[in-house]
Design an enzyme around this catalytic site. Structure first.
Site, PDB file in Angstrom:
ATOM      1  N   ASP A   1      44.079  12.253  23.607  1.00 41.10           N
ATOM      2  CA  ASP A   1      43.849  11.569  24.876  1.00 41.10           C
ATOM      3  C   ASP A   1      44.221  12.510  26.015  1.00 41.10           C
ATOM      4  O   ASP A   1      44.780  13.591  25.791  1.00 41.10           O
ATOM      5  CB  ASP A   1      44.676  10.281  24.941  1.00 41.10           C
ATOM      6  N   GLY A   2      43.923  12.090  27.229  1.00 36.79           N
ATOM      7  CA  GLY A   2      44.307  12.840  28.415  1.00 36.79           C
ATOM      8  C   GLY A   2      45.426  12.128  29.147  1.00 36.79           C
ATOM      9  O   GLY A   2      46.002  11.151  28.656  1.00 36.79           O
ATOM     10  N   ALA A   3      45.744  12.598  30.342  1.00 35.01           N
ATOM     11  CA  ALA A   3      46.764  11.964  31.179  1.00 35.01           C
ATOM     12  C   ALA A   3      46.439  12.260  32.633  1.00 35.01           C
ATOM     13  O   ALA A   3      45.835  13.289  32.952  1.00 35.01           O
ATOM     14  CB  ALA A   3      48.154  12.480  30.829  1.00 35.01           C
TER      15      ALA A   3
ATOM     16  N   LYS B   1      47.892  18.554  36.044  1.00 34.41           N
ATOM     17  CA  LYS B   1      48.446  17.244  35.682  1.00 34.41           C
ATOM     18  C   LYS B   1      49.950  17.300  35.405  1.00 34.41           C
ATOM     19  O   LYS B   1      50.585  16.251  35.239  1.00 34.41           O
ATOM     20  CB  LYS B   1      47.719  16.692  34.444  1.00 34.41           C
TER      21      LYS B   1
ATOM     22  N   LYS C   1      48.903   7.002  32.988  1.00 33.45           N
ATOM     23  CA  LYS C   1      47.541   6.932  32.466  1.00 33.45           C
ATOM     24  C   LYS C   1      46.872   5.675  33.025  1.00 33.45           C
ATOM     25  O   LYS C   1      47.520   4.790  33.545  1.00 33.45           O
ATOM     26  CB  LYS C   1      47.545   6.889  30.933  1.00 33.45           C
ATOM     27  N   GLY C   2      45.554   5.640  32.892  1.00 34.58           N
ATOM     28  CA  GLY C   2      44.822   4.448  33.315  1.00 34.58           C
ATOM     29  C   GLY C   2      43.922   4.652  34.501  1.00 34.58           C
ATOM     30  O   GLY C   2      43.338   3.698  35.008  1.00 34.58           O
TER      31      GLY C   2
ATOM     32  N   GLU D   1      44.120   2.372  25.378  1.00 35.96           N
ATOM     33  CA  GLU D   1      44.692   3.704  25.137  1.00 35.96           C
ATOM     34  C   GLU D   1      46.109   3.594  24.585  1.00 35.96           C
ATOM     35  O   GLU D   1      46.488   4.340  23.660  1.00 35.96           O
ATOM     36  CB  GLU D   1      44.688   4.517  26.430  1.00 35.96           C
TER      37      GLU D   1
ATOM     38  N   SER E   1      37.154  12.092  31.300  1.00 40.18           N
ATOM     39  CA  SER E   1      36.272  13.265  31.300  1.00 40.18           C
ATOM     40  C   SER E   1      36.685  14.306  30.262  1.00 40.18           C
ATOM     41  O   SER E   1      35.827  14.908  29.600  1.00 40.18           O
ATOM     42  CB  SER E   1      36.247  13.893  32.696  1.00 40.18           C
ATOM     43  N   THR E   2      37.983  14.526  30.096  1.00 42.42           N
ATOM     44  CA  THR E   2      38.428  15.521  29.120  1.00 42.42           C
ATOM     45  C   THR E   2      38.145  15.052  27.701  1.00 42.42           C
ATOM     46  O   THR E   2      37.727  15.841  26.835  1.00 42.42           O
ATOM     47  CB  THR E   2      39.927  15.831  29.293  1.00 42.42           C
TER      48      THR E   2
END
Length: 233
Positions: free
Chosen positions: A87-89, A127, A100-101, A109, A32-33
């Site tokens: 990327d996000g986490a 997070k 992640k995942g 990723e 989403s981010t």
């Protein structure tokens, strides 16, 4: 409160998009981010700040979002070395080790982050955790053939694996694999656990990301905070 959280995510996504220079070879993760980062990049294209980007997406969903705003995704075959990955986490500890995942794109990723000269991770302050495993299980991508053998090996490491499903059937990754979400509890030595998981039968990828984050952009109540990894992190 939910609206405030969304506004924070948009703010930090815009800050991440501002790091992108015209002509960059850019890797984008998934989630989403990252979708908000894509929207912020779209705005910069509309404003005339960007016109020539080479974007490699880590998931089919991110690829679709890129296409939707009129940009053309590229590939790692064409651009195996990226200037920047964003990327996000799901969780990140003080040493910048991540889980992640959650969205199921952990294999791609990992590859996209490994291909980048700089890795920018965009998160909200929820997070940040003192130790991995506070709220998230570790996703483990396994080949469908013999996945029960992979599951048994993960149980031997102390995990409680659960096959990820969607509409009652196994969820399938972009690479055609299954995901086992493995609850280990609090993870005191993520690098060691990562090595043990990777050595199991049928394991394709896991969600413990070590040495794949250089800088954090954190959305918090006070605004966007920047943290950079140091040699001691």
């Amino acid at each position: 409160m939910a609206d405030d959280q969304e506004q924070l995510k948009r703010q930090v996504a815009a800050a991440a998009a501002a790091r992108v220079a015209d002509g960059m070879r850019l890797g984008l993760g998934s989630g989403s981010t990252v979708n908000l980062v894509v929207a912020a990049l779209d705005q910069r294209v509309r404003d005339g700040a960007l016109s020539n980007l080479h974007i490699v997406a880590a998931s089919s969903r991110t690829e679709a979002a890129i296409v939707k705003i009129g940009l053309r995704p590229d590939t790692l075959e064409k651009y195996p070395e990226l200037d920047l990955a964003i990327d996000g986490a799901d969780e990140i500890d003080p040493q910048f080790v991540m889980i992640k995942g959650g969205g199921g794109a952990l294999l791609r990723e990992r590859i996209v982050l490994a291909a980048a000269a700089a890795r920018l991770i965009v998160v909200d302050e929820s997070k940040l955790v003192p130790m991995l495993g506070v709220a998230w299980s570790v996703p483990v991508e396994v080949v469908p053939f013999g996945w029960r053998v992979s599951e048994r090996g993960l149980r031997a490491l102390g995990a409680r694996p659960v096959l990820r499903t969607r509409a009652g059937v196994p969820a399938i990754t972009d690479e055609g694999n299954y995901i086992l979400d493995c609850a280990f509890g609090m993870i005191s030595d993520p690098a060691r656990l990562a090595a043990l998981i990777a050595g199991g039968p049928g394991i394709v990828a896991h969600g413990i990301f070590v040495d794949l984050a250089d800088e954090l952009l954190i959305a918090g109540r006070a605004g966007v905070e920047i943290r950079r990894r140091t040699a001691s992190s």
